[in-house]
Design a protein around this motif. Structure first.
Motif, PDB file in Angstrom:
ATOM      1  N   VAL A  37      37.340  49.657  26.093  1.00 41.64           N
ATOM      2  CA  VAL A  37      36.685  49.837  27.404  1.00 41.64           C
ATOM      3  C   VAL A  37      35.743  48.674  27.696  1.00 41.64           C
ATOM      4  CG1 VAL A  37      34.926  51.225  28.610  1.00 41.64           C
ATOM      5  CG2 VAL A  37      36.878  52.351  27.531  1.00 41.64           C
ATOM      6  N   ILE A  38      34.967  48.269  26.695  1.00 44.49           N
ATOM      7  CA  ILE A  38      33.971  47.211  26.908  1.00 44.49           C
ATOM      8  C   ILE A  38      34.639  45.845  27.068  1.00 44.49           C
ATOM      9  CG2 ILE A  38      32.088  45.959  25.755  1.00 44.49           C
ATOM     10  CD1 ILE A  38      31.175  48.819  24.807  1.00 44.49           C
ATOM     11  N   VAL A  39      35.687  45.583  26.289  1.00 42.92           N
ATOM     12  CA  VAL A  39      36.422  44.315  26.438  1.00 42.92           C
ATOM     13  C   VAL A  39      37.055  44.234  27.828  1.00 42.92           C
ATOM     14  CG1 VAL A  39      38.430  43.008  25.636  1.00 42.92           C
ATOM     15  CG2 VAL A  39      36.844  43.980  23.968  1.00 42.92           C
ATOM     16  N   VAL A  40      37.695  45.324  28.264  1.00 41.02           N
ATOM     17  CA  VAL A  40      38.335  45.350  29.590  1.00 41.02           C
ATOM     18  C   VAL A  40      37.281  45.235  30.695  1.00 41.02           C
ATOM     19  CG1 VAL A  40      39.649  46.794  31.203  1.00 41.02           C
ATOM     20  CG2 VAL A  40      40.374  46.616  28.823  1.00 41.02           C
ATOM     21  N   SER A  41      36.126  45.905  30.518  1.00 41.55           N
ATOM     22  CA  SER A  41      35.045  45.835  31.512  1.00 41.55           C
ATOM     23  C   SER A  41      34.600  44.392  31.733  1.00 41.55           C
ATOM     24  CB  SER A  41      33.837  46.666  31.061  1.00 41.55           C
ATOM     25  OG  SER A  41      34.167  48.015  30.984  1.00 41.55           O
ATOM     26  N   LYS A  42      34.413  43.668  30.628  1.00 43.27           N
ATOM     27  CA  LYS A  42      33.988  42.273  30.748  1.00 43.27           C
ATOM     28  C   LYS A  42      35.055  41.427  31.440  1.00 43.27           C
ATOM     29  CE  LYS A  42      30.844  40.347  29.512  1.00 43.27           C
ATOM     30  NZ  LYS A  42      29.653  40.009  30.331  1.00 43.27           N
ATOM     31  N   LYS A  43      36.333  41.690  31.117  1.00 44.80           N
ATOM     32  CA  LYS A  43      37.431  40.936  31.745  1.00 44.80           C
ATOM     33  C   LYS A  43      37.478  41.199  33.249  1.00 44.80           C
ATOM     34  CE  LYS A  43      39.427  39.311  27.883  1.00 44.80           C
ATOM     35  NZ  LYS A  43      39.452  37.867  27.571  1.00 44.80           N
ATOM     36  N   MET A  44      37.150  42.445  33.652  1.00 41.91           N
ATOM     37  CA  MET A  44      37.213  42.825  35.068  1.00 41.91           C
ATOM     38  C   MET A  44      35.883  42.604  35.788  1.00 41.91           C
ATOM     39  SD  MET A  44      39.456  46.322  34.767  1.00 41.91           S
ATOM     40  CE  MET A  44      39.471  46.574  36.543  1.00 41.91           C
ATOM     41  N   ASN A  45      34.938  41.957  35.098  1.00 37.25           N
ATOM     42  CA  ASN A  45      33.624  41.652  35.678  1.00 37.25           C
ATOM     43  C   ASN A  45      32.834  42.917  36.035  1.00 37.25           C
ATOM     44  OD1 ASN A  45      31.801  39.615  36.210  1.00 37.25           O
ATOM     45  ND2 ASN A  45      32.304  39.532  38.387  1.00 37.25           N
ATOM     46  N   ILE A  46      33.018  43.960  35.216  1.00 37.02           N
ATOM     47  CA  ILE A  46      32.244  45.202  35.355  1.00 37.02           C
ATOM     48  C   ILE A  46      31.173  45.195  34.271  1.00 37.02           C
ATOM     49  CG2 ILE A  46      32.330  47.724  35.152  1.00 37.02           C
ATOM     50  CD1 ILE A  46      35.249  47.553  36.135  1.00 37.02           C
ATOM     51  N   ASN A  47      29.946  45.547  34.634  1.00 37.43           N
ATOM     52  CA  ASN A  47      28.856  45.579  33.658  1.00 37.43           C
ATOM     53  C   ASN A  47      29.071  46.754  32.699  1.00 37.43           C
ATOM     54  OD1 ASN A  47      26.495  45.688  32.214  1.00 37.43           O
ATOM     55  ND2 ASN A  47      25.137  45.600  33.989  1.00 37.43           N
ATOM     56  N   PRO A  48      29.339  46.499  31.401  1.00 41.43           N
ATOM     57  CA  PRO A  48      29.602  47.610  30.468  1.00 41.43           C
ATOM     58  C   PRO A  48      28.425  48.568  30.318  1.00 41.43           C
ATOM     59  CG  PRO A  48      29.465  45.506  29.296  1.00 41.43           C
ATOM     60  CD  PRO A  48      29.482  45.190  30.753  1.00 41.43           C
TER      61      PRO A  48
END
Length: 430
Positions: free
Chosen positions: A178-189
């Motif tokens: 979830v956190i890796v994907v969040s960073k890739k999608m420019n979402i603040n984890p």
């Protein structure tokens, strides 16, 4: 002009947990001012997911409580809140830690070491927490009856340890994803990780516990071999995983600091349980709303603490008590609570009518709970940082436990006020 690696020392992984002044930020920290509306949408969506995960866990418990293992071995039912509370704290502190590492750039430079260290850390913590929760359930079941059943105790310990171990491994991998994907999608984890950890944690842990306890129940009274093997394997995992976590720069401090907050949180939550036990005996309708007020309050303060901790780790200035994050979270209390109040009404899970008077008094209690929690969070995170403790490891267990205590107490006061003013449409004692 590119800087020579020889002219400046490399940022060591052990520097992940020190306060960095704004002008001394290493190059892997890229801080840009976050858009409040974007942050608000990210947080609100994650709160909704967490809330519906909580509702799903409640519905699952309503089904499995009629299974043979729950009806014949009553201690399993006692085990559920203790195990879910303890495991929930492990998942949320993991999410908070990984969110900070994401902001510090360590997911790009040291992902393998982070994954190995944190999976071993939560495995070590989960097995011990599972054993602790089982012992608490055995004691609470044994003391009133005055007799000790070795078969029941072995079933509880084996079920709890295997559930905690399996759930931690699966959820640990999911949270890293979830956190890796969040960073890739420019979402603040920081905005999404802790609520997702909470929602997935309760549902996964409850489902696994129910299934594992049912399987082990079939051999109950005939053999202690299978439960004993599970407990021995769990006992062997603890020192092995503990050693790996201690050898890892990213998790050594968490292994050292993470125990007292988790155990203390269990004690604080138990005080909330005593209040709930008293109020439920008077107002039956309070139980289902207690899940909602405590769940939403706990998720909000976890996000608040996670964001504050990241600010300190990345060298940003400490804001005021009523900062932008606090205002955003307070704005979400009323719409979030309304959604779940009417969801409960639609599912006919509550015993209390949602009259305007009830909604007004309930919302007042919810707003006061969240405001108090966010204020406590601000001062607690800052104090822990000044004392040299990492808030990612220590703050969330205390805050979620205080959320349970405050939420249950304020809800009891709210129902008492409704009863006193004679809100006849609210079937408070039905």
């Amino acid at each position: 002009m590119a800087r020579s690696t020889e002219s400046e020392p490399e940022t060591k992984t052990t520097d992940a947990y020190r306060l960095i002044e704004n002008e001394d930020k290493p190059p892997d920290i890229k801080y840009e001012k976050e858009n409040s509306w974007v942050a608000g949408v990210q947080m609100f969506v994650s709160f909704l997911l967490a809330g519906f995960g909580m509702v799903a866990a409640s519905l699952l418990l309503d089904v499995v409580q009629h299974w043979d293992v729950f009806t014949k071995v009553s201690e399993v039912y006692i085990l559920v809140p203790a195990l879910l509370g303890l495991k929930g704290n492990l998942e949320m502190t993991l999410a908070s830690r990984l969110s900070t590492h994401a902001h510090l750039g360590h997911l790009d430079t040291s992902l393998g070491s982070l994954v190995m260290g944190n999976l071993c850390l939560i495995q070590c913590q989960a097995v011990l927490v599972g054993f602790l929760a089982a012992m608490a359930a055995v004691a609470m079941g044994w003391i009133p009856e005055g007799e000790f059943d070795i078969h029941h105790a072995s079933l509880l310990c084996a079920s709890s340890v295997l559930t905690a171990s399996t759930a931690s491994f699966v959820l640990g991998l999911i949270m890293i994803g979830v956190i890796v994907v969040s960073k890739k999608m420019n979402i603040n984890p920081d905005n999404v990780a802790t609520p997702i950890a909470a929602s997935l944690g309760d549902l996964t842990t409850l489902a696994l516990l129910s299934w594992i306890a049912s399987v082990l129940y079939k051999s109950l009274g005939t053999s202690l071999v299978l439960p004993s093997i599970i407990i021995i394997i769990g006992a062997l995992l603890v020192p092995v995983c503990g050693y790996i976590a201690w050898s890892n720069d990213f998790t050594r401090q968490a292994l050292d600091e993470g125990w007292v907050p988790v155990v203390s949180a269990m004690v604080i939550s138990s005080a909330g349980g005593l209040i709930l036990d008293h109020t439920v005996s008077i107002y039956t309708g309070i139980a289902v709303y207690q899940l909602v007020i405590n769940g939403i309050g706990g998720n909000m303060v976890a996000v608040h603490a996670s964001r504050l901790s990241t600010q300190l780790h990345t060298g940003q200035k400490e804001g005021s008590v009523i900062g932008s994050t606090t205002k955003l979270l307070l704005l979400m209390v009323i719409p979030g609570q309304l959604i779940f109040i009417y969801t409960i009404g639609y599912l006919r899970a509550g015993h209390t009518s949602t009259t305007p008077t009830f909604i007004l008094i309930y919302m007042s209690a919810a707003m006061l709970q969240v405001f108090l929690l966010l204020t406590i969070s601000h001062y607690m995170v800052a104090w822990m940082w000044k004392m040299g403790m990492d808030p990612d490891n220590s703050a969330i267990p205390y805050l979620t436990a205080l959320g349970d205590l405050l939420g249950t107490a304020l809800l009891g006061v709210a129902f008492s006020i409704l009863y006193a003013i004679g809100d006849k449409d609210s079937d408070l004692g039905d």
